[in-house]
Scaffold this motif. Structure first.
Motif, PDB file in Angstrom:
ATOM      1  N   THR A  70       0.875  -1.166   0.000  1.00  0.00           N
ATOM      2  CA  THR A  70       0.000   0.000   0.000  1.00  0.00           C
ATOM      3  C   THR A  70       0.908   1.211   0.000  1.00  0.00           C
ATOM      4  O   THR A  70       1.829   1.312   0.811  1.00  0.00           O
ATOM      5  CB  THR A  70      -0.926   0.027   1.231  1.00  0.00           C
ATOM      6  OG1 THR A  70      -1.774  -1.125   1.173  1.00  0.00           O
ATOM      7  CG2 THR A  70      -1.786   1.276   1.249  1.00  0.00           C
ATOM      8  N   PRO A  74      -3.591   7.059   3.955  1.00  0.00           N
ATOM      9  CA  PRO A  74      -4.981   7.323   3.605  1.00  0.00           C
ATOM     10  C   PRO A  74      -5.517   8.657   4.121  1.00  0.00           C
ATOM     11  O   PRO A  74      -6.474   9.186   3.574  1.00  0.00           O
ATOM     12  CB  PRO A  74      -5.742   6.162   4.225  1.00  0.00           C
ATOM     13  CG  PRO A  74      -4.844   5.608   5.264  1.00  0.00           C
ATOM     14  CD  PRO A  74      -3.440   5.910   4.822  1.00  0.00           C
ATOM     15  N   PRO A  78      -5.346  10.182  -1.668  1.00  0.00           N
ATOM     16  CA  PRO A  78      -5.589   8.806  -2.119  1.00  0.00           C
ATOM     17  C   PRO A  78      -4.445   7.853  -1.784  1.00  0.00           C
ATOM     18  O   PRO A  78      -3.303   8.272  -1.615  1.00  0.00           O
ATOM     19  CB  PRO A  78      -5.756   8.948  -3.631  1.00  0.00           C
ATOM     20  CG  PRO A  78      -5.213  10.274  -3.986  1.00  0.00           C
ATOM     21  CD  PRO A  78      -5.194  11.115  -2.766  1.00  0.00           C
ATOM     22  N   VAL A  94      -5.778  -1.288  -6.192  1.00  0.00           N
ATOM     23  CA  VAL A  94      -6.883  -0.679  -5.459  1.00  0.00           C
ATOM     24  C   VAL A  94      -6.531   0.789  -5.217  1.00  0.00           C
ATOM     25  O   VAL A  94      -5.504   1.090  -4.617  1.00  0.00           O
ATOM     26  CB  VAL A  94      -7.125  -1.394  -4.114  1.00  0.00           C
ATOM     27  CG1 VAL A  94      -8.284  -0.746  -3.357  1.00  0.00           C
ATOM     28  CG2 VAL A  94      -7.373  -2.880  -4.331  1.00  0.00           C
ATOM     29  N   GLU A  96      -7.910   4.098  -3.412  1.00  0.00           N
ATOM     30  CA  GLU A  96      -8.875   4.561  -2.411  1.00  0.00           C
ATOM     31  C   GLU A  96      -8.707   6.057  -2.216  1.00  0.00           C
ATOM     32  O   GLU A  96      -7.602   6.538  -2.035  1.00  0.00           O
ATOM     33  CB  GLU A  96      -8.646   3.864  -1.077  1.00  0.00           C
ATOM     34  CG  GLU A  96      -8.910   2.380  -1.120  1.00  0.00           C
ATOM     35  CD  GLU A  96      -8.759   1.741   0.241  1.00  0.00           C
ATOM     36  OE1 GLU A  96      -9.672   1.932   1.071  1.00  0.00           O
ATOM     37  OE2 GLU A  96      -7.741   1.091   0.454  1.00  0.00           O
ATOM     38  N   ASP A  97      -9.811   6.762  -2.249  1.00  0.00           N
ATOM     39  CA  ASP A  97      -9.810   8.202  -2.016  1.00  0.00           C
ATOM     40  C   ASP A  97     -10.687   8.494  -0.815  1.00  0.00           C
ATOM     41  O   ASP A  97     -11.732   9.135  -0.929  1.00  0.00           O
ATOM     42  CB  ASP A  97     -10.297   8.936  -3.271  1.00  0.00           C
ATOM     43  CG  ASP A  97     -10.199  10.443  -3.125  1.00  0.00           C
ATOM     44  OD1 ASP A  97      -9.330  10.927  -2.385  1.00  0.00           O
ATOM     45  OD2 ASP A  97     -11.023  11.135  -3.758  1.00  0.00           O
ATOM     46  N   GLU A  98     -10.273   7.988   0.341  1.00  0.00           N
ATOM     47  CA  GLU A  98     -11.081   8.094   1.553  1.00  0.00           C
ATOM     48  C   GLU A  98     -11.207   9.529   2.066  1.00  0.00           C
ATOM     49  O   GLU A  98     -12.210   9.882   2.650  1.00  0.00           O
ATOM     50  CB  GLU A  98     -10.493   7.223   2.657  1.00  0.00           C
ATOM     51  CG  GLU A  98     -10.616   5.752   2.377  1.00  0.00           C
ATOM     52  CD  GLU A  98     -10.020   4.905   3.484  1.00  0.00           C
ATOM     53  OE1 GLU A  98      -9.557   5.470   4.495  1.00  0.00           O
ATOM     54  OE2 GLU A  98     -10.035   3.683   3.339  1.00  0.00           O
ATOM     55  N   THR A 104     -13.674   3.871  -3.511  1.00  0.00           N
ATOM     56  CA  THR A 104     -12.634   2.859  -3.681  1.00  0.00           C
ATOM     57  C   THR A 104     -12.890   2.140  -4.993  1.00  0.00           C
ATOM     58  O   THR A 104     -14.019   1.752  -5.283  1.00  0.00           O
ATOM     59  CB  THR A 104     -12.659   1.836  -2.524  1.00  0.00           C
ATOM     60  OG1 THR A 104     -12.421   2.535  -1.296  1.00  0.00           O
ATOM     61  CG2 THR A 104     -11.599   0.764  -2.717  1.00  0.00           C
ATOM     62  N   ARG A 106     -11.334  -1.083  -7.389  1.00  0.00           N
ATOM     63  CA  ARG A 106     -10.464  -2.259  -7.478  1.00  0.00           C
ATOM     64  C   ARG A 106     -10.400  -2.662  -8.942  1.00  0.00           C
ATOM     65  O   ARG A 106     -11.412  -2.975  -9.547  1.00  0.00           O
ATOM     66  CB  ARG A 106     -11.014  -3.394  -6.636  1.00  0.00           C
ATOM     67  CG  ARG A 106     -10.217  -4.679  -6.712  1.00  0.00           C
ATOM     68  CD  ARG A 106     -10.826  -5.755  -5.831  1.00  0.00           C
ATOM     69  NE  ARG A 106     -10.951  -5.346  -4.447  1.00  0.00           N
ATOM     70  CZ  ARG A 106      -9.983  -5.475  -3.531  1.00  0.00           C
ATOM     71  NH1 ARG A 106      -8.839  -6.028  -3.858  1.00  0.00           N
ATOM     72  NH2 ARG A 106     -10.174  -5.079  -2.294  1.00  0.00           N
TER      73      ARG A 106
END
Length: 130
Positions: A70, A74, A78, A94, A96-98, A104, A106
């Protein structure tokens, strides 16, 4: 030198690209992540730093050993994760733009042999041009 395509994970159907767009100053760059598949297309901006570039280089070394990684924290934009053996018998990326959109994505990508060495060279070329 800019824009510079730092990451290009692609096959015939799916793609994740990270392009460095411009320098903010001598230690930070504005970049864009673009995800494209037959099903979804999206993009988001992010800020890259020297520390993030070094972390990507270390992540590539770990992936060369077959490890999942990863990249990026986060809580500061992103994150990009690469699972070397995804559910569809190929790596999965993956994104992810939390912190902003809370989305998210995938993407399974059948990566070509030599993609890790190619990306290590991309990091060296970008870092060498700083």
């Amino acid at each position: 030198m800019l824009p510079f395509e730092l990451v290009r994970l692609t096959d015939d159907e799916n793609e994740v690209r990270i392009t460095v767009l411009s320098a903010i100053d001598s230690a930070f760059w504005e970049a864009e992540i673009v995800v494209t598949s037959l099903f979804v297309k999206g993009s988001t901006l992010l800020v890259l730093s020297r520390a993030k570039l070094e972390a990507w280089d270390r992540a590539l070394e770990r992936m060369a050993l077959g490890e999942d990684v990863t990249w990026m924290e986060p809580d500061r934009g992103p994150t990009v994760s690469v699972q070397m053996e995804g559910e569809r018998d190929c790596p999965e990326v993956v994104v992810e733009d939390e912190s902003i959109s809370m989305v998210t994505v995938r993407i399974p990508i059948a990566l070509e042999e030599g993609w890790i060495a190619d990306h290590q060279e991309r990091v060296r070329r970008f870092a060498g041009g700083l």
